[in-house]
Design a protein around this motif. Sequence first.
Motif, short mmCIF file in Angstrom:
data_model
loop_
_atom_site.label_atom_id
_atom_site.label_comp_id
_atom_site.label_asym_id
_atom_site.label_seq_id
_atom_site.Cartn_x
_atom_site.Cartn_y
_atom_site.Cartn_z
N SER A 1 1.36 73.40 88.56
CA SER A 1 0.97 73.56 87.17
C SER A 1 1.24 75.01 86.77
CB SER A 1 -0.52 73.24 87.03
OG SER A 1 -0.90 73.35 85.69
N PRO A 2 2.26 75.26 85.91
CA PRO A 2 2.62 76.64 85.61
C PRO A 2 1.43 77.47 85.13
CG PRO A 2 4.25 75.17 84.72
CD PRO A 2 3.12 74.30 85.22
N ASP A 3 1.24 78.64 85.75
CA ASP A 3 0.15 79.54 85.35
C ASP A 3 0.60 80.44 84.21
OD1 ASP A 3 1.97 80.66 87.29
OD2 ASP A 3 0.71 82.44 87.25
N LEU A 4 1.92 80.51 83.97
CA LEU A 4 2.43 81.37 82.90
C LEU A 4 2.22 80.67 81.56
CD1 LEU A 4 5.71 82.33 84.76
CD2 LEU A 4 3.70 83.80 84.44
N GLY B 1 -0.25 71.50 80.38
CA GLY B 1 -1.50 70.94 79.84
C GLY B 1 -1.35 70.37 78.44
N TRP B 2 -0.27 70.68 77.78
CA TRP B 2 -0.08 70.19 76.41
C TRP B 2 0.25 68.70 76.40
CZ3 TRP B 2 1.72 73.45 71.91
CH2 TRP B 2 1.36 74.80 72.08
N ARG B 3 0.87 68.24 77.45
CA ARG B 3 1.30 66.85 77.60
C ARG B 3 2.37 66.49 76.57
NH1 ARG B 3 1.51 66.72 81.35
NH2 ARG B 3 1.53 64.49 81.70
N ILE B 4 3.53 67.11 76.71
CA ILE B 4 4.66 66.72 75.88
C ILE B 4 5.90 66.51 76.76
CG2 ILE B 4 6.20 67.31 73.94
CD1 ILE B 4 3.98 68.90 72.71
N GLY B 5 6.39 65.30 76.74
CA GLY B 5 7.63 64.98 77.42
C GLY B 5 8.43 64.09 76.49
N TRP B 6 9.55 63.57 76.98
CA TRP B 6 10.28 62.62 76.15
C TRP B 6 11.24 61.78 76.97
CZ3 TRP B 6 11.75 67.63 76.74
CH2 TRP B 6 13.09 67.97 76.78
N LEU B 7 11.63 60.67 76.34
CA LEU B 7 12.53 59.74 76.99
C LEU B 7 13.81 59.68 76.16
CD1 LEU B 7 12.81 57.54 79.21
CD2 LEU B 7 11.92 55.91 77.55
N SER B 8 14.95 59.68 76.84
CA SER B 8 16.24 59.58 76.15
C SER B 8 17.00 58.39 76.69
CB SER B 8 17.08 60.84 76.40
OG SER B 8 16.37 62.00 76.04
N GLY B 9 17.76 57.76 75.80
CA GLY B 9 18.58 56.64 76.25
C GLY B 9 19.03 55.80 75.05
N ALA B 10 19.70 54.70 75.35
CA ALA B 10 20.23 53.85 74.28
C ALA B 10 19.09 53.16 73.52
CB ALA B 10 21.17 52.81 74.87
#
Length: 386
Positions: A41-44, A245-254
């Motif tokens: 978990s990044p501390d920066l 901790g923000w919980r942001i990701g994403w999915l890419s595809g057709a």
Amino acid sequence: MIIPKAKRLQSLKEYYFSVKLAEIRQMQAESKPVINLGIGSPDLAPSQATIDELVSSANNPNNHAYQPYKGIPALRKAMADFYRDIYTVSLDPDTEILPLIGSKEGITHISLAFLDPEDEVLVPELGYPAYAAVSEMVGAEVIYYPLLENQNWQPDFEALNNMNLKKVKLMWLNYPNMPTGAKAERRTFEKLVAFAKEKKILLCHDNPYSLILNQEAPISLLSIEGAKEVALELNSMSKTHNMAGWRIGWLSGAKPYIDAVLTIKSNVDSGTFFPMQAAAVKAFQNPIAWHEARNAIYKQRREIAYQLLDALQCQYDRQQVGMFIWAKIPDNLRDAGELVDKLLYEKYVFITPGFIFGEKGSRYVRVSLCSKEEVLKEALSRVRQN
Ligand SMILES: Cc1ncc(COP(=O)(O)O)c(C=O)c1O
């Protein structure tokens, strides 16, 4: 408890870190000064512009409502721009991108969207534990495929082709690889796309580490010709932008694949807080220099982590990508658990035992670079003391 739990909980155990971190917190509460070099978990902090945007956006009374299920257009555009700039992959922000509450969440949604109970799933051994856990949760059958050190931890295609794959519908993969630190290889990706097309398997590539201590140009599976027919790719702001901790990701595809996942997701959650999405858009504008500065810090820390592993007589490859070092324990130890417990209970230093990523990890440990230099130095001096 008079109400029985669902059958799926019979095989599902609580996430290793959830249990271990509780033990570490308990030790700390007993005034034992445990240094945790386990979790990634990044501390920066995220960039200042990101935080400023979050604050100013949260101060706007109009920004507190439910948000669209597929995220705000500006965020999807920023994600598509990231794919264009970092991986030279062209994605339609309206149809080929789906923001997620972290990529971990995406693993569940993808599994719910594509797996029925009788289906089989190819899961890398070694790999991120959620792939197998979630597959089991949805009632699918997990088939492990080996990643071997003498093949640079790439999939063994001979072994794969010798498996009975009739019931396999989905395959998880992750390069740069966690926990082994193996880099992404274009040749592997090309072979995987051809394999998936032939066997009609959906490739789900998890790509959160391609900007962390990577000496080579980052690669997306979607950059391989024809990949969109058979592949989805998860990505995340957790590590690349220090926003775990923000919980942001994403999915890419057709589009058809994305739409299937959106059908599940729109029935599960109600989107992400607008100020977080607006701030994420800002984070995507971080200049290259910001990413380089982050990597320079990890690089310095890595030197101390190497010394720590040397003191423990562990062996490791110096070309690893990502925010961990994966290392083999000395032959005289029974297994990684012995080393990890000895360190935790005698030196109050926690590192991750490799077995949590699969049985083939039983003679390995993983050290995280998410602690300040002085903390790593303190761990090193404890380990060096007899
Ligand atoms: C390989 C891999 N995939 C996914 C995740 C989850 O990332 P996120 O924070 O985007 O859910 C992690 C986090 O440690 C990871 O190591």
